[in-house]
Design an enzyme around this catalytic site. Structure first.
Site, PDB file in Angstrom:
ATOM      1  N   HIS A 324       0.802  -1.215   0.000  1.00  0.00           N
ATOM      2  CA  HIS A 324       0.000   0.000   0.000  1.00  0.00           C
ATOM      3  C   HIS A 324       0.840   1.273   0.000  1.00  0.00           C
ATOM      4  CE1 HIS A 324      -3.374  -2.667   1.009  1.00  0.00           C
ATOM      5  NE2 HIS A 324      -4.152  -1.684   0.596  1.00  0.00           N
ATOM      6  N   GLY A 325       2.048   1.211   0.484  1.00  0.00           N
ATOM      7  CA  GLY A 325       2.842   2.429   0.474  1.00  0.00           C
ATOM      8  C   GLY A 325       4.186   2.272   1.133  1.00  0.00           C
TER       9      GLY A 325
END
Length: 472
Positions: A324-325
């Site tokens: 996700h990041g």
């Protein structure tokens, strides 16, 4: 191009009409050109990055099939494809993060190491493109999918505009097959597609964006606000990210369905789940099933000892968080879900509620389980939302120790929109908006259309927010 813009309002009907007007043999070319135009609306030069990964994985699929009787060569082609595709993702998404952390570590130990930061922006939806490309190569390697020999069709599989930027992450057995099929104009497909688009725009522009204005103010400076506002911001973010991502997915489904394509449902009333495990079966379904099939099961899944299963679960969800990041908060968020799943399995083995009898007792337990799961998910969304550990610490310090006295008044539109969203979610527990709405009487159905359209025109947020998952 954003779904919630005037440009898209012109783009969608133009592409859909052209699709049906053109002969089948030319439709792929028009859709590919339209999808490229859709993507290049953001940062045109980044389409070259997608082209590189498309060429790599298309070639790898052909080589894997050609070397079917040479296991070593076949495996080499797979590894080269995976490493090359993931390297592109690493450079644009994780290189600066790793470099910054290495510099911080070097400074901690007194080492001399220059700080280098590349001036590059993350291409929109690169993580989604990467996983979709990888699923194709892996399925060809496993023998579940024939290698695509038409470069244009494969490029369209990766670039298909409805799910190009934020998914769902499609398997080749579903989407690639459909791209070859001739589609015919069908009233039900058009009607259901438009229903899904209307519903998605309502969720994004009326629900998510209005909640976002409140959430952004509190998370930007939590020390200024009261405990009540902080709790509301945490609650509102749960519905903001759900409405935002569910809205995008609904529009994507609707755009594809209007042309006769069926893509994956990404959500199935996740906030009505009775456990964390059930939540992940209902939230971002295409991603959770991707990790299940391509990481969890190859690690051994649940066919191993309990300690090994626990390790597999923790690995999968930590990687999910990193996907996700490039931020430690995402890693913590993913690892926390892994630990919750491990804990849930341990609690189930105790059989705490086995003695509860009767329908009423079971209903009460189910309701309590849904509430417990929603509270845990909401608490973890605050970790997901926080840009750093420092800001997360400030949020919880203000919540438990006490923050400021400022208060943000809630607009009636926000409250009503949220209540309508929750009511619709409960009503559609075992259905989908297009099917549920299609089953209603014509007067009621058209009333719903009119109310949603009116709300979109009149009550949309004054600020235009990009879709949250664009950053991934």
């Amino acid at each position: 191009m954003l779904f919630n813009t005037i440009e898209f309002l012109l783009f969608f009907p133009t592409v859909t009409v052209l699709f049906y007007l053109l002969p089948h043999r030319w439709r792929w070319l028009m859709l590919l050109a339209a999808s490229c135009f859709f993507y290049m609306w953001f940062i045109p030069k980044y389409i070259l990055i997608l082209l590189v990964t498309i060429i790599i994985d298309f070639s790898a699929g052909l080589l894997i099939e050609r070397w079917a009787d040479a296991p070593h060569c076949k495996r080499t082609a797979l590894v080269v494809s995976i490493v090359s595709t993931c390297a592109v993702l690493f450079i644009f998404k994780y290189l600066n993060f790793c470099s910054a952390n290495f510099v911080a570590l070097a400074q901690h130990f007194g080492w001399s190491h220059p700080s280098r930061v590349l001036s590059i922006a993350l291409p929109i939806g690169l993580s989604f493109h990467t996983f979709q490309s990888l699923s194709y190569v892996i399925e060809v390697y496993r023998g579940n999918q024939c290698a695509e020999r038409h470069f244009g069709y494969y490029a369209l599989y990766v670039m298909f505009y409805p799910q190009l930027v934020t998914g769902p992450i499609e398997r080749p057995q579903n989407l690639l097959r459909q791209l070859h099929e001739e589609k015919y104009l069908d009233y039900d497909n058009i009607a259901n597609g438009l229903r899904l688009i209307l519903f998605g725009l309502f969720l994004k522009m009326v629900v998510a964006d209005n909640l976002g204005m409140f959430v952004d103010k509190v998370y930007a400076a939590p020390e200024l606000y009261s405990r009540g506002d902080i709790l509301l911001a945490m609650l509102f973010y749960s519905f903001q990210i759900y409405g935002d991502f569910f809205g995008y997915s609904s529009i994507a489904l609707g755009c594809a369905l209007a042309m006769g394509f069926t893509i994956t449902d990404n959500f199935r009333t996740p906030y009505l789940s009775g456990s964390i495990q059930e939540f992940w079966r209902r939230w971002h379904i295409s991603l959770s099933s991707w990790f299940r099939d391509y990481l969890y099961i190859p690690l051994g899944g649940n066919r191993v000892s309990i300690p090994r299963w626990a390790l597999n679960t923790l690995i999968v969800f930590t990687v999910c968080g990193i996907w996700h990041g490039a931020n430690w908060t995402f890693m913590l968020w993913g690892a926390a879900y892994g630990l919750l799943l491990i804990t849930e399995r341990g609690m189930r083995s105790i059989h705490l509620f086995d003695r509860i009898q009767g329908k009423v007792g079971r209903v009460v337990i189910n309701v309590l389980n849904v509430m417990k799961t929603f509270v845990m998910v909401t608490l973890l969304w605050s970790v997901f939302r926080a840009p750093s550990f420092d800001s997360l610490g400030m949020l919880y310090q203000a919540l438990f120790i006490g923050g400021g006295t400022e208060h943000i008044p809630m607009g009636a539109v926000t409250v009503v929109a949220l209540v309508v969203f929750v009511a619709l979610d409960i009503a559609m527990r075992n259905s989908r908006f297009d099917r549920w709405c299609g089953s209603l009487s014509a007067p009621l159905r058209w009333t719903i259309y009119a109310v949603m359209l009116f709300a979109i025109i009149v009550f949309s947020s004054v600020e235009q927010y990009p879709f949250i998952y664009f950053q991934f």
